[in-house]
Design a protein around this motif. Structure first.
Motif, short mmCIF file in Angstrom:
data_model
loop_
_atom_site.label_atom_id
_atom_site.label_comp_id
_atom_site.label_asym_id
_atom_site.label_seq_id
_atom_site.Cartn_x
_atom_site.Cartn_y
_atom_site.Cartn_z
N VAL A 63 9.80 10.24 -44.52
CA VAL A 63 8.73 9.62 -45.31
C VAL A 63 7.36 9.80 -44.65
N GLY A 64 7.33 10.61 -43.61
CA GLY A 64 6.03 10.94 -42.99
C GLY A 64 5.51 9.90 -42.01
N THR A 65 6.35 8.93 -41.61
CA THR A 65 5.89 7.97 -40.59
C THR A 65 5.75 8.71 -39.27
N LEU A 66 6.71 9.59 -39.01
CA LEU A 66 6.68 10.35 -37.76
C LEU A 66 6.53 11.83 -38.06
N ASN A 67 5.86 12.50 -37.15
CA ASN A 67 5.73 13.94 -37.23
C ASN A 67 7.08 14.56 -36.79
N PRO A 68 7.57 15.59 -37.49
CA PRO A 68 8.87 16.17 -37.10
C PRO A 68 8.95 16.53 -35.61
N ARG A 69 7.86 17.08 -35.08
CA ARG A 69 7.88 17.55 -33.69
C ARG A 69 7.96 16.40 -32.67
N SER A 70 7.65 15.17 -33.15
CA SER A 70 7.65 14.05 -32.21
C SER A 70 9.06 13.65 -31.78
N ILE A 71 10.06 13.99 -32.60
CA ILE A 71 11.41 13.51 -32.26
C ILE A 71 12.33 14.65 -31.80
N ILE A 72 11.74 15.78 -31.48
CA ILE A 72 12.58 16.83 -30.91
C ILE A 72 12.12 17.16 -29.49
N GLN A 73 13.06 17.65 -28.72
CA GLN A 73 12.75 17.98 -27.33
C GLN A 73 13.37 19.35 -27.04
N PRO A 74 12.53 20.37 -26.78
CA PRO A 74 13.11 21.69 -26.48
C PRO A 74 14.11 21.60 -25.32
N THR A 75 15.25 22.23 -25.48
CA THR A 75 16.30 22.14 -24.45
C THR A 75 15.81 22.70 -23.11
N ARG A 76 14.94 23.70 -23.20
CA ARG A 76 14.41 24.28 -21.95
C ARG A 76 13.56 23.29 -21.15
N TYR A 77 12.96 22.30 -21.84
CA TYR A 77 12.19 21.28 -21.12
C TYR A 77 13.10 20.48 -20.19
N ILE A 78 14.39 20.48 -20.52
CA ILE A 78 15.35 19.77 -19.66
C ILE A 78 15.92 20.73 -18.62
N THR A 79 16.39 21.88 -19.09
CA THR A 79 17.11 22.78 -18.18
C THR A 79 16.19 23.39 -17.11
N ARG A 80 14.90 23.58 -17.44
CA ARG A 80 14.00 24.18 -16.44
C ARG A 80 13.73 23.25 -15.26
N HIS A 81 14.08 21.98 -15.40
CA HIS A 81 13.89 21.04 -14.29
C HIS A 81 15.13 20.90 -13.43
N LYS A 82 16.16 21.68 -13.76
CA LYS A 82 17.42 21.57 -13.00
C LYS A 82 17.35 22.41 -11.73
N ALA A 83 18.17 22.03 -10.73
CA ALA A 83 18.11 22.72 -9.44
C ALA A 83 18.49 24.20 -9.57
N ARG A 84 19.61 24.47 -10.29
CA ARG A 84 19.97 25.88 -10.50
C ARG A 84 19.62 26.26 -11.93
N ALA A 85 19.17 27.48 -12.13
CA ALA A 85 18.76 27.94 -13.47
C ALA A 85 19.90 27.77 -14.46
N VAL A 86 19.54 27.42 -15.68
CA VAL A 86 20.53 27.28 -16.76
C VAL A 86 20.16 28.30 -17.82
N SER A 87 21.15 29.02 -18.33
CA SER A 87 20.86 30.00 -19.37
C SER A 87 20.96 29.31 -20.73
N VAL A 88 19.85 29.31 -21.49
CA VAL A 88 19.85 28.68 -22.82
C VAL A 88 19.84 29.80 -23.87
N ILE A 89 20.87 29.81 -24.71
CA ILE A 89 20.98 30.88 -25.71
C ILE A 89 20.93 30.27 -27.10
N GLU A 90 19.95 30.70 -27.90
CA GLU A 90 19.86 30.20 -29.27
C GLU A 90 20.79 31.03 -30.15
N ALA A 91 21.97 30.50 -30.37
CA ALA A 91 22.99 31.23 -31.14
C ALA A 91 24.04 30.25 -31.62
N GLU A 92 24.80 30.70 -32.60
CA GLU A 92 25.84 29.83 -33.15
C GLU A 92 27.19 30.33 -32.64
#
Ligand code: FAD
Ligand code: NAI
Length: 507
Positions: A88-117
């Motif tokens: 209903v437009g109370t929130l912007n769509p981008r406000s409730i998503i978090q790119p997975t890389r924003y999490i994995t890039r902070h990890k001690a060992r690199a994590v491979s993120v693959i956008e695929a099904e």
């Protein structure tokens, strides 16, 4: 005067100090440091999905123990509880998503993120096949990789019960794209109703919004639609707003069966005040382009004209989950989802763990369950890594046979035997506890600045409802959001809507 000076200074220190901390935290998040590379000595942990279960796992997991690969068709995490607010437009769509890389890039060992099904899991050969289903494809768009451990967290899809017309004409409320589509269609209904010369019957049809499913999704969405109508549409569409009708259709005798009786009654009376029609014991039999076909409580069939149908009638397994289940017919006998043991190991499949909505457990398919399972599994995987390292050490010790004879050789043999015993007892000690769910309560927003909550209290339950519960609902979700960035964006959106109202333009 002294007190006022003190207050002024304290305020300035708080503002500048707070801004400093905020700036420091945001910059720390924005600039992740170097990471350890993949280590061929480590085992491969493949995670399927980037939803509640997978994200909670990734947040908690110590990636130094594994080479981690995340595969998901969405390269982000979606905070589903606030999805109806996006619709209903109370929130912007981008406000409730978090790119997975924003999490994995902070990890001690690199994590491979693959956008695929993921298209296939082979539990015997321990492989996952996946395809790039996005619009732009490279020369390679499908491949297969091996895993040592697999965390299966692909969630569920919308249950349509194969009711005719649902897929073609109804809007779902599951993905971000669904909420964006609903917003567009809703505004389209309004603008079409405002088209000159529209007949009164056609205006009433276009302005009739039918929500199917009286579970929390359907109830929250109906409440949000009502807020949009009251807070904004009355100002910008004064000639139409009074004719907008919201109907909530539920096949069972009441809405929100998982909440306490008094909260169900509270919701029903709030909806009555809000002029949202609740049709219980009423089942949708077909969705047409311009109408829904309902089976009424007396079993009569009625065709009700409407402008938009939102389908929130529950979950079903994804095709890949059904395929995986059918590969292990002896152990996987539950059609509801993946059967797991009390350590979340998929029965009959070595090295596969399953969490969240894709599993068949005694828990409700909720974010709360999925996130607790994800965090639990991260700890289990840490223990498993320790156990695997000890087992490898044991193997090396056992391979060190002492062939020679003599006193010195005997001493070495005795030492080796002691070390083997120690390694064996250390392995035996690594014994993860079974998963235990801790219910933190159920919360739902019902519109008109009111929420309902069933909260566990001293082995019992406290049911609360109203405006204070709504403030609690807001602060609970704000603190549950995974990042400072999301919290800031959501809080800013709420403030924007308070100041300027919701946007009624149609993209
Ligand atoms: P999901 O979060 O759905 O994640 C599944 C992931 O798998 C996604 O990233 C998806 O892209 C990915 N995936 C799909 N197919 C594949 C594939 N083939 N290969 C690889 N990856 C794949 N629960 C609550 O507790 N509180 C709430 O307030 C609440 N509100 C909700 C509101 C709405 C509108 C909805 C729809 C649900 C709500 N829920 C709530 C339920 C909650 O969202 C789910 O229980 C939760 O998302 C389950 O987590 P999951 O990790 O199992 O699945
Ligand atoms: P749900 O399964 O809870 O409810 C779907 C409802 O649709 C059921 O009550 C069912 O009787 C009804 N239904 C099915 N077919 C129908 C038909 N043909 N005609 C009329 N009614 C029909 O689904 P929902 O709401 O999407 O929730 C899914 C899960 O997510 C649940 O476990 C829920 O607890 C969780 N969730 C929790 C929220 C919260 O805690 N605030 C918010 C949203 C979801």
């Amino acid at each position: 005067r002294n007190f006022l000076q003190f207050l002024g200074r304290a305020t300035l220190i708080t503002i500048f100090g707070g801004s400093g901390v905020f700036y420091f935290l945001s910059q720390k998040n924005k600039n992740p440091g170097a990471q350890l590379p993949f280590d061929p000595e480590k085992k491969t942990l493949v995670v399927l999905g980037s939803g509640w279960g997978a994200t909670s796992l990734l947040t908690t997991l110590d990636t130094t123990d594994y080479n981690v690969v995340v595969i998901s068709p969405k390269n982000f995490f979606l905070f589903t509880p606030l999805l109806p607010s996006v619709a209903v437009g109370t929130l912007n769509p981008r406000s409730i998503i978090q790119p997975t890389r924003y999490i994995t890039r902070h990890k001690a060992r690199a994590v491979s993120v693959i956008e695929a099904e993921a298209s296939d899991v082979d539990p015997i050969n321990k492989t996952v096949s996946f395809i790039d289903n996005s619009e732009i494809k490279g020369a390679t768009s499908s491949t297969t990789i091996k895993y040592d451990y697999l965390v299966y967290a692909v969630g569920a899809e919308v249950q349509t019960f194969n009711i005719p017309g649902v897929k073609e004409h109804a809007v779902f409320m599951k993905e971000l794209a669904d909420a964006e589509r609903m917003q567009r269609e809703f505004m389209d209904c309004l603008e079409t109703a405002a088209f000159p010369g529209q007949s009164p019957e056609e205006i009433d049809r276009l302005l009739h919004m039918v929500v199917v499913g009286g579970g929390p999704t359907g109830v929250e969405l109906s409440g949000e639609l009502h807020d949009f109508l009251e807070d904004d549409l009355k100002s910008w569409y004064p000639e139409l707003a009074g004719r907008i009708k919201i109907s909530l259709v539920e096949a069972m005798p009441s809405v929100l069966p998982m909440f306490s009786k008094q909260l169900i009654q509270y919701t029903e009376s709030t909806f009555k005040e809000s002029k949202i029609d609740i049709l219980t014991k009423t089942m949708v039999k077909e969705v047409k382009e311009k109408a829904v076909v309902l089976q009424m409580p007396d079993k009569s069939i009625v065709e009700v004209p409407c402008g938009m149908v939102v389908w929130a009638a529950g979950n079903k397994n994804r095709q890949i989950t059904q395929d995986l289940i059918s590969k292990l017919p002896a152990e996987q006998t539950n059609r509801r989802g993946i059967d797991v043991d009390d350590h979340l190991r998929m029965k009959g499949a070595e090295g596969i763990f399953a969490i969240g909505d894709c599993t068949a457990t005694s828990y409700a398919p909720t974010a709360q369950v999925a996130s607790q399972q994800g965090a639990y599994l991260a700890r289990v995987l840490q223990q498993l890594a320790k156990k695997d390292a000890l087992a490898a050490n044991l193997q090396t010790l056992e391979a060190e046979k002492v062939e020679e004879v003599g006193e010195e050789a005997q001493q070495r043999k005795n030492k080796l035997e002691r070390e083997i015993k120690l390694a064996q007892s250390q392995i035996a000690k690594v014994n993860p506890r079974p998963f235990q769910y801790s219910h933190q309560g159920s919360l739902a927003y019902i519109g008109s600045d009111r929420a309902i909550a069933d909260l566990p209290f001293m082995n019992g339950n406290v049911a609360t409802a109203g405006v204070a519960t709504y403030l609690f609902w807001r602060s609970a979700y704000l603190s549950t959001l995974f990042s400072l960035r999301n919290r800031t964006l959501v809080a800013t959106d709420w403030l924007k809507v308070k100041l300027f109202g919701r946007d009624v333009s149609r993209e």
